[in-house]
Design an enzyme around this catalytic site. Sequence first.
Site, PDB file in Angstrom:
ATOM      1  N   THR A  88       0.832  -1.202   0.000  1.00  0.00           N
ATOM      2  CA  THR A  88       0.000   0.000   0.000  1.00  0.00           C
ATOM      3  C   THR A  88       0.872   1.259   0.000  1.00  0.00           C
ATOM      4  O   THR A  88       1.835   1.342   0.748  1.00  0.00           O
ATOM      5  CB  THR A  88      -0.913   0.001   1.233  1.00  0.00           C
ATOM      6  OG1 THR A  88      -1.706  -1.166   1.179  1.00  0.00           O
ATOM      7  CG2 THR A  88      -1.818   1.222   1.251  1.00  0.00           C
ATOM      8  N   GLY A 144     -11.135  -3.392  -0.678  1.00  0.00           N
ATOM      9  CA  GLY A 144     -10.746  -3.012   0.688  1.00  0.00           C
ATOM     10  C   GLY A 144     -11.109  -1.580   1.015  1.00  0.00           C
ATOM     11  O   GLY A 144     -12.004  -0.975   0.414  1.00  0.00           O
ATOM     12  N   ASP A 145     -10.390  -1.027   1.965  1.00  0.00           N
ATOM     13  CA  ASP A 145     -10.686   0.322   2.460  1.00  0.00           C
ATOM     14  C   ASP A 145     -10.111   1.431   1.576  1.00  0.00           C
ATOM     15  O   ASP A 145     -10.627   2.548   1.552  1.00  0.00           O
ATOM     16  CB  ASP A 145     -10.098   0.503   3.859  1.00  0.00           C
ATOM     17  CG  ASP A 145      -8.586   0.290   3.842  1.00  0.00           C
ATOM     18  OD1 ASP A 145      -8.155  -0.845   3.527  1.00  0.00           O
ATOM     19  OD2 ASP A 145      -7.839   1.244   4.126  1.00  0.00           O
ATOM     20  N   THR A 174      -3.351   2.476   6.083  1.00  0.00           N
ATOM     21  CA  THR A 174      -2.932   1.147   5.644  1.00  0.00           C
ATOM     22  C   THR A 174      -3.231   0.143   6.751  1.00  0.00           C
ATOM     23  O   THR A 174      -3.337   0.523   7.917  1.00  0.00           O
ATOM     24  CB  THR A 174      -1.434   1.135   5.269  1.00  0.00           C
ATOM     25  OG1 THR A 174      -1.068  -0.177   4.826  1.00  0.00           O
ATOM     26  CG2 THR A 174      -0.560   1.515   6.456  1.00  0.00           C
ATOM     27  N   GLY A 175      -3.357  -1.104   6.380  1.00  0.00           N
ATOM     28  CA  GLY A 175      -3.719  -2.136   7.366  1.00  0.00           C
ATOM     29  C   GLY A 175      -4.861  -2.953   6.789  1.00  0.00           C
ATOM     30  O   GLY A 175      -5.257  -2.750   5.648  1.00  0.00           O
ATOM     31  N   GLY A 219      -8.179  -3.853   5.618  1.00  0.00           N
ATOM     32  CA  GLY A 219      -9.333  -3.031   5.301  1.00  0.00           C
ATOM     33  C   GLY A 219     -10.602  -3.441   6.020  1.00  0.00           C
ATOM     34  O   GLY A 219     -11.462  -2.606   6.312  1.00  0.00           O
TER      35      GLY A 219
HETATM   36  N1  ASP Z   1      -5.616  -1.493   3.435  1.00  0.00           N
HETATM   37  C1  ASP Z   1      -5.314  -2.414   2.369  1.00  0.00           C
HETATM   38  C2  ASP Z   1      -6.522  -3.297   2.122  1.00  0.00           C
HETATM   39  O1  ASP Z   1      -7.131  -3.761   3.066  1.00  0.00           O
HETATM   40  C3  ASP Z   1      -4.124  -3.282   2.598  1.00  0.00           C
HETATM   41  C4  ASP Z   1      -2.900  -2.634   3.204  1.00  0.00           C
HETATM   42  O2  ASP Z   1      -2.904  -1.459   3.510  1.00  0.00           O
HETATM   43  O3  ASP Z   1      -1.913  -3.349   3.416  1.00  0.00           O
HETATM   44  O4  ASP Z   1      -6.825  -3.562   0.984  1.00  0.00           O
END
Ligand code: ASP
Length: 205
Positions: A74, A104-105, A125-126, A128
């Site tokens: 991300t 995702g988010d 990030t993280g 979602g």
């Molecule tokens: N937030 C992103 C998702 O969930 C993934 C990431 O940030 O690593 O698609």
Amino acid sequence: MEGRDLRAGAVGNVPPMRHPIELARAVMERSPHVLLVGPGALEWGRQFGIEGCPLDELKVRAEAEPSGVECADTVGAVALDAEGRLAAATSTGGVKGKHPARVGDSPLPGAGTWADDEAGGASATGTGEFIIRVNLARRCVDAIRAGADPTAAADQGLAELRRRTGGTAGIILLDPQGRVGLGHTTLGMSWAWRRADGAASGWKR
Ligand code: ASP
């Protein structure tokens, strides 16, 4: 997303492409919509010269990752111009093991991305599935609106995410005065900022 009039454009679940933000920006500027998903989104973008690429071109070599750390792909950015206009953008390949139809988010305004000239901009990030449920980006910007400095706003949003969902994440924030905030409850999060008076970068706060 642009913070002046909350204009937003996003794409989700698009075929492999090098510059998905370019396509998202085209959705914002050239379509009446906010979010286009699936192969049809890229099909639509082709009229503006936006193309996909072979998946192999996007693969990250395992040797490029710091040892013992599993990196995600991300990339998020928040910018403030001299006229006080904020903008934010987030691009991602998603999470490992996802359903092929998952979104995702990152492309969802308020969840992974938010910009409001009156309060601040954010990119998260993280996982979602957690971030969406608390509207993390909007929540952190609203904390700035309520008086928190951007770093405290990141901490508040991340604490709330953990308390309500058990999830961890990372977020970068910028307020209309150019104050930077960043925080993560994940092991690390690569970050960098640049202003007229200097620059900094790191992978832990
Ligand atoms: N937030 C992103 C998702 O969930 C993934 C990431 O940030 O690593 O698609």
